[in-house]
Design an enzyme around this catalytic site. Sequence first.
Site, PDB file in Angstrom:
ATOM      1  N   THR A 136       0.660  -1.105  -0.094  1.00  0.00           N
ATOM      2  CA  THR A 136      -0.076   0.547  -0.114  1.00  0.00           C
ATOM      3  C   THR A 136       1.284   1.315   0.072  1.00  0.00           C
ATOM      4  O   THR A 136       2.312   0.809  -0.118  1.00  0.00           O
ATOM      5  CB  THR A 136      -0.999  -0.183   1.063  1.00  0.00           C
ATOM      6  OG1 THR A 136      -1.634   0.917   1.066  1.00  0.00           O
ATOM      7  CG2 THR A 136      -0.338   0.095   2.486  1.00  0.00           C
ATOM      8  N   HIS A 185      15.397  34.495  41.814  1.00  0.00           N
ATOM      9  CA  HIS A 185      13.958  35.938  41.293  1.00  0.00           C
ATOM     10  C   HIS A 185      14.936  37.190  40.997  1.00  0.00           C
ATOM     11  O   HIS A 185      13.792  38.629  41.734  1.00  0.00           O
ATOM     12  CB  HIS A 185      13.230  36.155  42.742  1.00  0.00           C
ATOM     13  CG  HIS A 185      13.434  34.277  43.929  1.00  0.00           C
ATOM     14  ND1 HIS A 185      11.948  33.631  43.246  1.00  0.00           N
ATOM     15  CD2 HIS A 185      13.883  34.308  44.676  1.00  0.00           C
ATOM     16  CE1 HIS A 185      12.091  32.974  43.850  1.00  0.00           C
ATOM     17  NE2 HIS A 185      13.141  32.811  44.640  1.00  0.00           N
ATOM     18  N   SER A 314      21.251  49.527  15.349  1.00  0.00           N
ATOM     19  CA  SER A 314      20.285  50.279  15.314  1.00  0.00           C
ATOM     20  C   SER A 314      19.964  51.786  14.650  1.00  0.00           C
ATOM     21  O   SER A 314      21.055  52.724  13.847  1.00  0.00           O
ATOM     22  CB  SER A 314      19.633  51.288  16.627  1.00  0.00           C
ATOM     23  OG  SER A 314      18.738  52.493  16.610  1.00  0.00           O
ATOM     24  N   ASN A 322      23.740  44.700  19.568  1.00  0.00           N
ATOM     25  CA  ASN A 322      22.556  44.220  20.162  1.00  0.00           C
ATOM     26  C   ASN A 322      23.095  42.650  20.023  1.00  0.00           C
ATOM     27  O   ASN A 322      23.021  41.561  19.147  1.00  0.00           O
ATOM     28  CB  ASN A 322      21.002  44.162  19.044  1.00  0.00           C
ATOM     29  CG  ASN A 322      20.921  45.890  18.993  1.00  0.00           C
ATOM     30  OD1 ASN A 322      21.350  46.820  20.221  1.00  0.00           O
ATOM     31  ND2 ASN A 322      20.737  46.356  17.820  1.00  0.00           N
ATOM     32  N   ASN A 328      17.199  36.485  17.817  1.00  0.00           N
ATOM     33  CA  ASN A 328      17.070  35.352  16.495  1.00  0.00           C
ATOM     34  C   ASN A 328      16.842  33.730  17.134  1.00  0.00           C
ATOM     35  O   ASN A 328      15.178  33.302  16.607  1.00  0.00           O
ATOM     36  CB  ASN A 328      17.849  35.763  15.625  1.00  0.00           C
ATOM     37  CG  ASN A 328      17.607  34.241  14.086  1.00  0.00           C
ATOM     38  OD1 ASN A 328      17.783  33.453  14.021  1.00  0.00           O
ATOM     39  ND2 ASN A 328      17.727  35.122  13.330  1.00  0.00           N
ATOM     40  N   THR A 360      -0.500  15.661   4.720  1.00  0.00           N
ATOM     41  CA  THR A 360      -0.434  17.468   4.853  1.00  0.00           C
ATOM     42  C   THR A 360       0.917  17.050   6.065  1.00  0.00           C
ATOM     43  O   THR A 360       1.662  18.261   5.955  1.00  0.00           O
ATOM     44  CB  THR A 360      -1.124  18.066   4.783  1.00  0.00           C
ATOM     45  OG1 THR A 360      -0.977  19.368   3.992  1.00  0.00           O
ATOM     46  CG2 THR A 360      -1.990  18.333   5.387  1.00  0.00           C
TER      47      THR A 360
END
Length: 474
Positions: A136, A185, A314, A322, A328, A360
Site C-alpha cells: 500500500t 528571583h 540601530s 544588539n 533570532n 499534509t
Amino acid sequence: MRPTPATPASAPGSSASLSPISALSPLDGRYAGRLASLRPLMSELGYMHRRVQVEIAWFIALSDAGFEEFKPLSPGARTYLLGLVKNFSEADGEAIKAIEKTTNHDVKAVEYWIKSKFEARPELERAAEFVHFACTSEDINNTSHALQLKGARELVVLPALDAVIDKLRDMAQAFADVPMLSRTHGQTASPTTVGKEMANVVVRLQTARERIAAVRLMGKMNGAVGNYNAHLSAWPDFDWEAFSRRVVETAEPLGLGLTFQPYSIQIEPHDYMAELFDAVARTNTILIDLSRDIWGYVSLGYFKQKLKPGEIGSSTMPHKVNPIDFENAEGNLGLANALLRHLSEKLPISRWQRDLTDSTVLRNMGVALGYAVLAYHALGVGLNKLELNEEALAADLDASWEVLAEPIQTVMRRYGVQGAYEKLKEVTRGKTVTAEALHGLIRSLEIPQSEKDRLLAMTPGSYVGKAAELARRV
C-alpha cells in the site's frame, strides 16, 4: 462576494521563478543558505528519493525470496537498480512530478518512473510487476519518512546541536574560575562562576541529546490495513512478516536500517515520531532558557560582543551592539516548538484504519526541524561573538557584600550561636551592606578566631563553593 484581484503581471514577485526574496517561507528565502544541508533530506525531492530507495529495496528483496516467478536478479541488474537510488537527481524528481500530473497520485508516479527505467533491460522488464508488489502507499511513505528523519537526525540536527554543546563546554572550561554574581528571583544571590553556569546547560543538553539519539525510527511494510492481506493472497504459505522485518531492519542499501513495526493500521502509528519531536522540542526549550539568560548577561555587561565591520545595531542609535543572534535563536526555537508539538500531538491520531490528516502535516517535518537548525546556527554565531567582561563581573560582585550573609550565618549555626539567621537578616535584608559592616559583625561573634579569620578573608568573588570544580568536570 467581491472577486479577489489578480496580481498584476508587473508586480514584484509575480514571476514564476522562485528567488530568495520571493519565497513565501524565510527558510527557503532569507535563511536558505543556512539550511542547505537539511534541504536535500527533508524537501519533497528528498521524500521522492527515499521512496525510490524503499521501492528498490523491496523489489531486490523479493527477487531473493525464493519465488519461482521472480528469480534472483543478476549482479548487473542489482548494481543498476542501486545506482537509481545513489544517483537520484533533481531531474529525476521533476520526471516523477511530470508523471504525477497524469496519475494524480504521488506514490504511483514513483512506481511508474521506476518501471520506465527498465526499458531496454529485458531482465527487469520481465519482473516489472514486482515493483510495488503487495504494497500500500503507506508502506512506502512511512518508511520513507523514517529514512528522511534518520538522515536529518544523523547528518544535520545532532551535528548542529553538538556544535552548540561543544562551544558551551569550551566556555565552561575557559571560564571555570571566573566568579559571577548569581541572581535568584532577579535579586543578588550566592556567587557562582561563569563556567559553572555554562556547565549547567551542557549537562542538560547532553541528556536531551541522548533522548533525541535514542528514539528508534520505525517502519512497517504490511499492506493496506496491517494484516498482509494482499501478500498472503499471492503466496499463502510464505512468512511475509519475517520477510518484511528483514527488509525494514537490514542495513542500507539492501535494506532500510530501521526498527520493524509489527502492528499497525494502514499507517505506521507515528508514536516514535511524537517521541522524537517531543525530544527535540524539550531540547529547544533548554536552548530558549539559555538564549534568554545570555541576553540578560549581555544586558548586564557581563559579556561584550565582537564587532562586525559595517554592521548596524540601530538605525538611529549608532552606539548599539544588539544581542540579535540570541533573539533570532529564541524566536526560531519558539516557531520550531509550535510545529513540533503540533506534530507530536496530531500524528498519533488517525480515524479508524486511515485518514489523510497526517499526510499534509508530515510534509512540514522539514519546516519544524528547519527552524530548530536555524536557531542552533544562530546560537553558534552568537556564542562565538561573546567576549567576557571581567571588570563588570568583578564590579557587580564588589557591590554585593550582602551575599556573604549566607556563609556567616551558616558558620554561626555551626558553633551554636542562637538566632544566627535572624541576626543576619536584621543586618542585611533590604539594606546596602558594606564590607566594613560585615567585618564588624564577624569580629563580634563568639566563634573561634580561626573561623573569624576565614570569614574576614572571604569576598563575594571567592565565595563560589565547588563551582569551578563542577565546571571543569563536564
